[in-house]
Design an enzyme around this catalytic site. Structure first.
Site, short mmCIF file in Angstrom:
data_model
loop_
_atom_site.label_atom_id
_atom_site.label_comp_id
_atom_site.label_asym_id
_atom_site.label_seq_id
_atom_site.Cartn_x
_atom_site.Cartn_y
_atom_site.Cartn_z
N GLU A 413 0.82 -1.22 0.00
CA GLU A 413 0.00 0.00 0.00
C GLU A 413 0.85 1.27 0.00
O GLU A 413 0.60 2.20 0.75
CB GLU A 413 -1.00 -0.02 1.17
CG GLU A 413 -2.03 -1.11 1.02
CD GLU A 413 -3.25 -0.96 1.90
OE1 GLU A 413 -3.60 0.17 2.25
OE2 GLU A 413 -3.85 -1.99 2.21
C1 LIG Z 1 1.82 -9.86 0.27
C2 LIG Z 1 1.50 -8.76 -0.69
C3 LIG Z 1 0.17 -8.38 -0.89
C4 LIG Z 1 -0.14 -7.38 -1.82
N1 LIG Z 1 -1.46 -7.07 -2.06
C5 LIG Z 1 -1.77 -6.21 -3.07
C6 LIG Z 1 -3.14 -5.97 -3.45
O1 LIG Z 1 -4.07 -6.49 -2.84
N2 LIG Z 1 -3.37 -5.16 -4.52
C7 LIG Z 1 -2.37 -4.56 -5.23
O2 LIG Z 1 -2.66 -3.86 -6.20
N3 LIG Z 1 -1.08 -4.75 -4.88
C8 LIG Z 1 -0.75 -5.56 -3.84
N4 LIG Z 1 0.56 -5.77 -3.50
C9 LIG Z 1 1.61 -5.08 -4.24
C10 LIG Z 1 2.29 -3.99 -3.41
O3 LIG Z 1 1.43 -2.90 -3.28
C11 LIG Z 1 3.60 -3.67 -4.16
O4 LIG Z 1 4.48 -4.74 -3.88
C12 LIG Z 1 4.19 -2.34 -3.72
O5 LIG Z 1 3.41 -1.29 -4.23
C13 LIG Z 1 5.63 -2.17 -4.19
O6 LIG Z 1 5.75 -2.43 -5.56
P1 LIG Z 1 6.88 -3.44 -6.08
O7 LIG Z 1 6.76 -4.68 -5.26
O8 LIG Z 1 6.74 -3.57 -7.54
O9 LIG Z 1 8.24 -2.77 -5.69
P2 LIG Z 1 9.05 -1.65 -6.54
O10 LIG Z 1 8.12 -0.62 -7.05
O11 LIG Z 1 9.94 -2.34 -7.50
O12 LIG Z 1 9.91 -1.00 -5.38
C14 LIG Z 1 10.93 -1.74 -4.69
C15 LIG Z 1 11.56 -0.84 -3.65
O13 LIG Z 1 12.21 0.24 -4.30
C16 LIG Z 1 12.15 1.39 -3.51
N5 LIG Z 1 11.52 2.46 -4.29
C17 LIG Z 1 10.62 2.36 -5.30
N6 LIG Z 1 10.29 3.57 -5.77
C18 LIG Z 1 11.00 4.47 -5.06
C19 LIG Z 1 11.09 5.89 -5.04
N7 LIG Z 1 10.35 6.65 -5.85
N8 LIG Z 1 11.92 6.46 -4.16
C20 LIG Z 1 12.66 5.73 -3.30
N9 LIG Z 1 12.61 4.39 -3.25
C21 LIG Z 1 11.79 3.77 -4.11
C22 LIG Z 1 11.31 1.03 -2.26
O14 LIG Z 1 12.19 0.71 -1.21
C23 LIG Z 1 10.57 -0.21 -2.69
O15 LIG Z 1 10.27 -1.06 -1.58
C24 LIG Z 1 0.90 -6.75 -2.54
C25 LIG Z 1 2.22 -7.11 -2.31
C26 LIG Z 1 2.53 -8.11 -1.42
C27 LIG Z 1 3.98 -8.49 -1.23
#
Ligand SMILES: Cc1cc2nc3c(=O)[nH]c(=O)nc-3n(C[C@H](O)[C@H](O)[C@H](O)COP(=O)(O)OP(=O)(O)OC[C@H]3O[C@@H](n4cnc5c(N)ncnc54)[C@H](O)[C@@H]3O)c2cc1C
Length: 594
Positions: A413
């Site tokens: 989130e």
């Molecule tokens: C168990 C679980 C349940 C989930 N449930 C849902 C759901 O119900 N619905 C849904 O739509 N999504 C869901 N998600 C997805 C979740 O919202 C995303 O994993 C989250 O938004 C991060 O996206 P990403 O995993 O692609 O990480 P990325 O976008 O690749 O980011 C990885 C890391 O990079 C860093 N980062 C990224 N951007 C920046 C920035 N601008 N500045 C500084 N640092 C940055 C942060 O440390 C981040 O943790 C779920 C994820 C998990 C693991």
């Protein structure tokens, strides 16, 4: 303008369109960034109206009894499943439709009451609280906020009881933190009766068990070659809905069914568009905003469990012929958990009350709540883990599960880094725009009404830097804390102004500086919430002649520690090793890994 600047301008414009729809009342957090203490939103400490309190107490009683008898968090983790009987039971107690209006089969609870219930669930099982959050706070809420009468009639009654389950699907391979980069396509049919959806979603909580999913997809903008994001209500029985992986095996919150699915030429009727076409990102962010409040409630519940576990062990385990609780380094951890749990509850209650009382723009407060409570909970779990020593490592105790479960909070989130940067940038936008008025008039004195605008802006900025805001506490014992908080808000404002004047536009990319500003703002908000709650409790105690409680000591400690952190964040704005950090990172990043 070079390509990078043009891209940056486009991003800012998009964000502004998305976030700032029109003039709104000054919220508490935005006020902080302008040097104001908007007391009405945070003081006196909000209370649930007595009629609703009766209903809440009854629901809490039923919920506790149900959870005591039927919820086995360890088994949910072991079997990686929340039994249907638990889901049905939660539905019967009313948990699955708490804020839905009664005419749709819900309880019509306020967000404050909803948070009290979620705290109770979060206290016991993170899988269950994430399931409820995905179904209710980001599932049902989508309909409540944006559904038409027809959509609500069709879906809400069964969603409110748990007969149907909801999910929220935004994330894709290329659209994680960068939510605007949704690639799923929604092409309108020739006759305009439906859209054809194609693409994949991943990491979606409840995907495998949901009966209706709010899905974000990209639609063409009529009359242009551009596209924008629109929200659709999709059901898994639509031909072309393909579950790629129903339950992705994972580290924590294992009871939740986190899935991956594809839509292949799925025809979705135009009546299933949720909210205004092309405004799907606004729909998504508004829903997430709301969900972050219950996130705070669940973290508060888990922090209280940490405190209980820490006290139990520290009072019973003996080493060196003493109970662990007699060692100062153990006491330090327990005191901090108590202080943080107190603050987390106060912050959740006040943020929920902002929503209940109709503050339109609460995105800064909910973002602060999410980052603050998830970071503090992680610390709490780490501390109690340490107090349990080797025993924490084994699966017969809940601690290793709690640690695995809590790790998602800082990522889901809205990753905390993204939200931290967001807090600083959105917060600084107000004073930043005022400085821009002054600057634009200085470089181009002939601009229309330039001096009038610059004069108003200058007056605001100057006012904020000479005035120490007054914090209206009622208890004389808290005047000293209130004065210190007022001075810190003043110092914060001076520091924000100085940063804006010194760095101007490049500040948009200076995340290390943004982090200090956001951290200071979060602690100012947390301290305010603690002071407000502490004040209310002292007033209550005075009226009833009761003596001081452990909670008051925890509040006292929180304020002292929080003020110290704020001073340190502000000092770090000018005294830091950021250049060295960035030089090291860039040098390491530029070397190919082997
Ligand atoms: C168990 C679980 C349940 C989930 N449930 C849902 C759901 O119900 N619905 C849904 O739509 N999504 C869901 N998600 C997805 C979740 O919202 C995303 O994993 C989250 O938004 C991060 O996206 P990403 O995993 O692609 O990480 P990325 O976008 O690749 O980011 C990885 C890391 O990079 C860093 N980062 C990224 N951007 C920046 C920035 N601008 N500045 C500084 N640092 C940055 C942060 O440390 C981040 O943790 C779920 C994820 C998990 C693991």
């Amino acid at each position: 303008m070079n390509k990078l600047d043009a891209q940056r301008q486009k991003e800012i414009q998009q964000a502004e369109e998305l976030l700032f729809a029109g003039p709104q009342a000054l919220g508490f957090a935005k006020g902080l960034f302008q040097g104001h203490f908007v007391a009405d939103w945070v003081m006196p400490y909000p209370r649930i109206p007595s009629t609703q309190q009766v209903e809440l107490d009854e629901t809490l009683k039923n919920l506790r009894q149900f959870l005591d008898e039927h919820l086995d968090a360890a088994e949910i983790d072991r079997k990686a499943d929340i039994p249907r009987s638990v889901i049905d039971g939660l539905g019967r107690v009313g948990v699955l439709g708490l804020t839905a209006p009664k005419e749709y089969g819900g309880r019509g609870f306020s967000q404050m009451a909803n948070c009290k219930i979620l705290e109770e669930v979060g206290r016991r099982c993170a899988s269950t609280s994430v399931f409820v959050n995905a179904h209710h706070s980001i599932g049902i809420r989508a309909l409540l906020l944006f559904g038409t009468d027809e959509q609500n009639q069709r879906w809400l009654p069964k969603l409110s009881t748990g007969e149907l389950l909801g999910a929220f699907a935004l994330t894709e391979k290329e659209a994680g933190s960068d939510a605007a980069n949704v690639q799923m396509q929604a092409r309108p049919s020739e006759d305009g009766s439906h859209f054809v959806l194609n693409g994949e979603k991943r990491y979606i909580t409840n995907a495998a068990i949901a009966d209706v999913l709010t899905v974000m997809a990209r639609t063409p903008v009529p009359g242009s070659d551009k596209t924008s994001v629109t929200a659709f209500l999709v059901t898994p029985d639509m031909p072309g809905f393909e579950m790629l992986e129903a339950r992705m095996p994972k580290m924590g919150i294992r009871g939740t069914a986190t899935g991956r699915f594809a839509l292949r030429n799925v025809k979705v009727p135009k009546e299933n568009i949720l909210g205004p076409p092309g405004k799907g990102l606004k729909v998504a962010l508004t829903i997430l905003d709301f969900g972050r409040t219950t996130f705070g409630a669940c973290c508060t519940g888990a922090a209280k469990t940490c405190l209980r576990l820490a006290i139990d062990h520290a009072n019973t385990r003996k080493q060196f012929n003493k109970t662990l609780g007699s060692f100062h380094l153990v006491q330090k951890k327990i005191a901090r958990i108590a202080a943080d749990a107190y603050a987390m509850e106060a912050m959740t209650t006040i943020t929920a009350a902002l929503i209940d009382r109709g503050l339109e723009d609460y995105m800064l407060e909910t973002a602060m709540l999410k980052v603050f409570t998830t970071e503090r909970l992680w610390e709490c779990i780490n501390d109690v883990f340490q107090i349990y020593g080797g025993s924490a490592y084994f699966v017969d105790l809940p601690l290793e599960r709690m640690m695995r479960d809590a790790r998602i909070n800082q990522i889901g989130e809205g990753a905390n880094e993204v939200l931290t940067s967001f807090i600083a940038l959105v917060g600084m936008r107000g004073p930043g725009m005022e400085f821009k008025e002054i600057y634009d008039t200085m470089v181009k004195p002939t601009r229309e009404r330039g001096f009038a605008k610059a004069w108003t802006a200058g007056k605001h900025r100057l006012g904020a830097t000479v005035r120490v805001p007054e914090i209206p506490v009622r208890s004389a014992e808290l005047r000293s804390f209130a004065n210190q908080l007022g001075r810190l808000i003043w110092r914060f404002n001076v520091a924000v102004n100085r940063a804006l004047i010194t760095y101007r536009e490049p500040i948009l990319d200076m995340q290390l500086l943004q982090e200090r500003i956001a951290n200071a703002a979060m602690d100012l908000f947390a301290s305010t919430c603690v002071l407000s709650r502490y004040d209310a409790e002292l007033q209550y105690a005075q009226r009833n002649g009761s003596s001081s409680s452990p909670d008051q000591l925890a509040a006292d400690l929180f304020l002292r520690q929080s003020f110290r952190r704020i001073r340190s964040f502000l000092a770090g704005l000018t005294d830091n090793e950021d250049k060295s950090v960035l030089a090291t990172a860039n040098s390491v990043l530029s070397k190919p890994s082997n």
